[in-house]
Design an enzyme around this catalytic site. Structure first.
Site, short mmCIF file in Angstrom:
data_model
loop_
_atom_site.label_atom_id
_atom_site.label_comp_id
_atom_site.label_asym_id
_atom_site.label_seq_id
_atom_site.Cartn_x
_atom_site.Cartn_y
_atom_site.Cartn_z
N GLU A 1 0.81 -1.22 0.00
CA GLU A 1 0.00 0.00 0.00
C GLU A 1 0.85 1.27 0.00
O GLU A 1 0.77 2.08 0.95
CB GLU A 1 -0.95 0.00 1.20
CG GLU A 1 -1.89 -1.18 1.25
CD GLU A 1 -2.96 -1.06 2.35
OE1 GLU A 1 -2.89 -0.12 3.15
OE2 GLU A 1 -3.85 -1.91 2.39
N GLU B 1 -4.76 -8.92 1.21
CA GLU B 1 -5.35 -8.57 2.51
C GLU B 1 -6.84 -8.36 2.32
O GLU B 1 -7.28 -7.79 1.33
CB GLU B 1 -4.81 -7.25 3.09
CG GLU B 1 -3.44 -7.30 3.65
CD GLU B 1 -2.98 -5.96 4.24
OE1 GLU B 1 -3.82 -5.17 4.73
OE2 GLU B 1 -1.77 -5.70 4.19
C1 BG6 Z 1 -4.02 -2.28 5.69
C2 BG6 Z 1 -2.58 -2.31 6.12
O1 BG6 Z 1 -4.29 -1.03 5.16
O2 BG6 Z 1 -5.00 -2.41 6.62
C3 BG6 Z 1 -2.34 -2.87 7.50
O3 BG6 Z 1 -1.75 -2.95 5.18
C4 BG6 Z 1 -3.44 -2.45 8.44
O4 BG6 Z 1 -1.08 -2.47 7.94
C5 BG6 Z 1 -4.76 -2.98 7.89
O5 BG6 Z 1 -3.22 -2.86 9.76
C6 BG6 Z 1 -5.98 -2.70 8.74
O6 BG6 Z 1 -6.15 -1.34 8.96
P1 BG6 Z 1 -6.09 -0.71 10.41
O7 BG6 Z 1 -5.88 0.74 10.19
O8 BG6 Z 1 -7.41 -1.00 11.05
O9 BG6 Z 1 -4.95 -1.36 11.11
#
Ligand code: BG6
Length: 462
Positions: free
Chosen positions: A168, A367
């Site tokens: 990202e 993800e």
């Molecule tokens: C993604 C990232 O955007 O989302 C992670 O690659 C992140 O690092 C994940 O932890 C979830 O988002 P957040 O802000 O709730 O941790």
């Protein structure tokens, strides 16, 4: 049980995580400082309940046990990241042998358990010294990154066959240079676009270095958070707003990474507003000649937009948001804890777009996940009954399956994340893992979704 949705043979089942969010041991093993260590030391109030990155989930000490758990729940792949400031404290110069040993041990342990390492080189964690030297605004930092990446290929490339240059890369741009949720908390679009551009140059140079090595079966890619921009309506004004959003938030990285060039419309827009970044001779060819082999897609939520209600304040800093307003679709399904809409079909729309407009590049969901607050509420007989997460994953997998049936080149699904981990400014507010982690004792406990996912990966479907 009969399997309704079978996935292609060899489908990658697993999860993803990042060094700063799971390793802990932030000041052990010779690690240098990164921007998160520094920001927490200077502004702990920015972090949920004042919890910083010092110990996170302690994977640094518990990796053997954790890899065993991965195996138990049927992972055949897992994506950690390498911490640049652990491997090369200060970002340039000497390699830290303790870090080399640690990552060797992790990758060896994974391979011994038939879990393929998908390794990411940069997950928001710039070494502090390099940030102090200007971070991605400085082309010397680009060179330092290429040296670091090459070192990783040399040290671990005999065993790691799937590399990712960045996770990202737009997030440090948005957080650090536009919207004030990452260090260095600059608000300046021109600098933001320079950071974005230089990151892409660093990416292409690392791809070039990797391809020069000609490693059999070796692939290199990038991981992008692709957030479809759905217009409120088919009114041309709404369509224009969604197109501009797509240019800023998706195509700004997707096009150069996969097609080897920036969208002309984006260039024109930035030119019109005096926001074009500085470039160097040879950059265009560099991008053109170094496209990715593989694309990771992170998908959590859609973006819905409409034409702007009011003209932007001409005295406010230039922002992508000058061209659109966010649109709250009535009846949308929400994850209220994270404040993100849940729209499962988005995963399908992304895949179809890749098929139709990006040469059906080999890809996977790198993800997807659901962060929930106070999961202790769902504890029953010592286990968190996270049926909402099972439903979330299954609903997304159904759309992914449909995309594959229609010829999309999707090779796997990784959940964010394996263990509850430290989520940047949100620290431990929302929990995402298959395993819960007691943040005091670091004890791991499987949630219901862990055993469900084990079944799914064992059956290669559900
Ligand atoms: C993604 C990232 O955007 O989302 C992670 O690659 C992140 O690092 C994940 O932890 C979830 O988002 P957040 O802000 O709730 O941790």
């Amino acid at each position: 049980m009969s399997i309704q949705k079978k996935f292609p043979e060899g489908f990658w089942w697993g999860s993803a995580a990042s060094a700063t969010q799971m390793e802990g041991a932030a000041s052990e093993g010779g690690k240098g400082l990164n921007i998160w260590d520094h920001w927490y030391a200077t502004e702990p109030n920015r972090f949920f309940e004042g919890v910083g990155p010092e110990s996170t989930s302690d994977f640094y000490h518990k990796y053997k046990q954790d890899i065993k758990l991965m195996k138990e729940i049927g992972h055949n792949s897992f994506r950690p990241s390498i911490s640049w400031s652990r491997l090369i404290p200060g970002g340039t110069g000497e390699v830290n042998q303790e870090a080399v040993d640690f990552y060797n041990n992790v990758f060896d342990e994974m391979i011994a358990n038939d879990i393929e390492p998908f390794v990411n080189l940069f997950h928001f964690d710039m070494p502090l010294e390099l940030q102090n030297a200007g971070g991605w605004e400085n082309r010397d930092v680009v060179d330092a990154y290429v040296e670091y990446a090459s070192k990783c290929f040399e040290l671990f490339g005999d065993r790691v066959k799937k590399w990712f240059t960045f996770n990202e890369p737009i997030v440090p741009v948005e957080g650090g240079y536009l919207y004030d949720f990452h260090y260095p908390n600059v608000v300046d679009a021109k600098r933001a676009f320079q950071v974005a551009y230089n990151t892409m140059i660093a990416h292409a140079k690392a791809v070039e270095e990797y391809h020069k090595l000609n490693i059999k079966d070796g692939k290199i890619g990038i991981i992008l958070n692709l957030t479809p921009s759905y217009p409120r309506s088919q009114n041309p004004a709404d369509l224009k707003a969604s197109n501009i959003c797509d240019l800023f938030f998706n195509r700004s990285f997707l096009d150069p990474a996969v097609l080897g060039e920036y969208p002309q419309e984006l260039i024109e827009l930035l030119r019109e507003h005096g926001q074009l970044p500085e470039t160097k001779d040879g950059d265009k060819e560099l991008l053109k000649n170094n496209k990715v082999d593989l694309l990771g897609v992170n998908y959590y939520q859609p973006r819905r937009v409409k034409a702007k209600e009011n003209l932007p304040n001409p005295y406010s800093p230039f922002m992508p948001d000058w061209f659109f307003d966010n649109y709250e679709m009535p009846g949308r399904k929400m994850n209220p804890y994270r404040g993100w809409e849940i729209y499962e079909k988005g995963i399908y729309d992304i895949m179809i777009n890749l098929k139709e407009n990006y040469g059906n590049i080999e890809s996977f969901i790198s993800e997807n996940g659901m962060g929930v607050q106070n999961e202790g509420r769902f504890l029953k007989d010592g286990r968190i009954e996270d049926d909402y997460r099972i439903e979330f994953i299954q609903d997304h997998l159904e759309w992914l399956h449909k995309a594959i049936e229609e010829g999309c080149n999707a090779k796997g699904y990784h959940l964010w994340t394996f263990l509850d981990n430290w989520s940047w400014m949100n620290a431990y507010k929302n929990r995402y893992g298959f395993f819960s982690v007691d943040i005091e004792t670091k004890e791991r406990t499987a949630k219901k979704s862990a055993s469900w996912f084990a079944e799914v990966s064992r059956n290669n479907g559900f």
